[in-house]
Design an enzyme around this catalytic site. Structure first.
Site, PDB file in Angstrom:
ATOM      1  N   HIS A 244      33.689  10.053 125.872  1.00 32.93           N
ATOM      2  CA  HIS A 244      32.802  10.464 126.974  1.00 32.93           C
ATOM      3  C   HIS A 244      31.324  10.115 126.743  1.00 32.93           C
ATOM      4  CE1 HIS A 244      36.149  13.157 128.201  1.00 32.93           C
ATOM      5  NE2 HIS A 244      36.185  13.553 126.944  1.00 32.93           N
TER       6      HIS A 244
HETATM    7  C1  BDR Z   1      32.382  16.674 126.917  1.00 34.04           C
HETATM    8  O1  BDR Z   1      32.759  17.881 126.262  1.00 34.04           O
HETATM    9  C2  BDR Z   1      32.619  17.745 124.881  1.00 34.04           C
HETATM   10  O2  BDR Z   1      33.703  18.312 124.231  1.00 34.04           O
HETATM   11  C3  BDR Z   1      32.441  16.284 124.598  1.00 34.04           C
HETATM   12  O3  BDR Z   1      31.601  16.073 123.483  1.00 34.04           O
HETATM   13  C4  BDR Z   1      31.821  15.750 125.866  1.00 34.04           C
HETATM   14  O4  BDR Z   1      30.419  15.868 125.836  1.00 34.04           O
HETATM   15  C5  BDR Z   1      33.581  16.132 127.664  1.00 34.04           C
HETATM   16  O5  BDR Z   1      34.032  17.062 128.602  1.00 34.04           O
END
Ligand code: BDR
Ligand code: CA
Length: 314
Positions: A244
């Site tokens: 992400h």
């Molecule tokens: C986001 O949530 C976190 O667990 C990850 O680092 C990312 O920023 C994805 O939903």
């Protein structure tokens, strides 16, 4: 050549945050990382700030300024995600305790002071976790809001629905009040939500390529990816896992890899089942003014090629 863009990375590392930080530090021609500000999120603040320093040390950059920001959301208890990232937040490989210092200044004060010290419109905020630090800075020092060049965030979901509740994405759900304040602030916002990050799935070939770099960074990134892929492939049934947070940095480096749309985004604060949902008006049916550029499409192979090329530099 134009001067590198000044950025502050607000983060809760997190393996994918860590890769985003590495991507930024590997791109000094384009990005000048003024500092990293840790926020509580994936794991508590004591771990996210230590993890941010560990990542800088992996990158060979103990000179980067790392600050600790807020240790809890504005209006609710902290929700963490050890089930995704492991007990340390950076499970997958044992990294030594960091020796580089944590800056004494509070991260929110660093954000405020930096925005006041730099010329207006020259500092970009990159948020990879809950928006607590930024919203707190805006509330405490409203004069800095108009000085932000732009804010690029990983957060939210619309077409891909939620990953922590059926409706909400983790970063927004951790601190919905903070997200609502930021979307209402008038700052120029770009959103890398699950809609685009679910198109950024890792592949076995890419992980093997990281390992084959033969560098410390390659070894560490491959180990992190192996770790979080286990959770995501079990959850999503896909072959890889969404990386992400590096999309935020990739957007700054290569916007041509993305498509998106200027839309209105509101944060649901009261819904019985939908608290923390990012209600994105994709079809412009609400009549509400657009307040964010919502990324939707991604050249997945181009993104991973960029990551490979840049991480090989470290
Ligand atoms: C986001 O949530 C976190 O667990 C990850 O680092 C990312 O920023 C994805 O939903
Ligand atoms: Ca994150």
């Amino acid at each position: 050549m134009t001067a590198p863009r000044k950025i502050i990375i607000d983060t809760d590392p997190g393996q994918d945050d860590a890769v985003a930080i590495l991507l930024a530090l590997a791109s000094p021609d384009e990005l000048d990382v003024l500092g990293l500000v840790a926020v509580a999120g994936n794991v508590p603040l004591a771990l996210t700030e230590a993890n941010a320093r560990k990542v800088c040390e992996v990158a060979g950059r103990p000179d980067v300024k790392v600050f600790a920001g807020c240790d809890r959301p504005i209006a609710q208890p902290l929700l963490t995600a050890e089930h995704v990232h492991g007990a340390t937040g950076l499970d997958g490989i044992d990294l030594p305790a960091p020796t580089m210092p944590l800056q004494a200044q509070h991260g929110v004060d660093f954000i405020i002071d930096t925005l006041r010290a730099e010329p207006p419109g020259t500092v970009t905020l990159c948020t990879l976790g809950a928006l607590t630090n930024v919203a707190t800075a805006f509330a405490r020092a409203p004069d800095v809001v108009g000085r932000v060049a732009e804010l690029v965030m990983m957060g939210g979901a619309y077409f891909e629905v939620g990953n922590i509740t059926p409706a909400a994405e983790f970063n927004i759900y951790v601190d919905p009040e903070a997200a609502a304040a930021v979307f209402a602030s008038g700052v120029k916002i770009t959103v890398a939500s699950l809609d685009v990050s679910h198109k950024a799935l890792t592949s076995r070939d890419w992980v093997a390529g990281m390992r084959a770099l033969g560098t410390r960074v390659g070894e560490v990134v491959a180990a992190w990816t192996d770790f979080f892929e286990r959770f995501d492939t079990a959850k999503y049934g896909s072959e890889g896992a969404p990386l992400h947070d590096p999309l935020v940095i990739a957007w700054l480096l290569r916007p041509d890899l993305f498509t998106g749309r200027q839309v209105n985004v509101e944060i649901e604060l009261e819904g019985r089942f939908t608290r923390g949902m990012t209600v994105a008006d994709w079809w412009g049916v609400s009549g509400r003014a657009a307040n964010a550029f919502w990324l939707g499409g991604l050249d997945r192979d181009g993104f991973y090629a960029l990551l490979s090329e840049r991480l090989a530099r470290l």
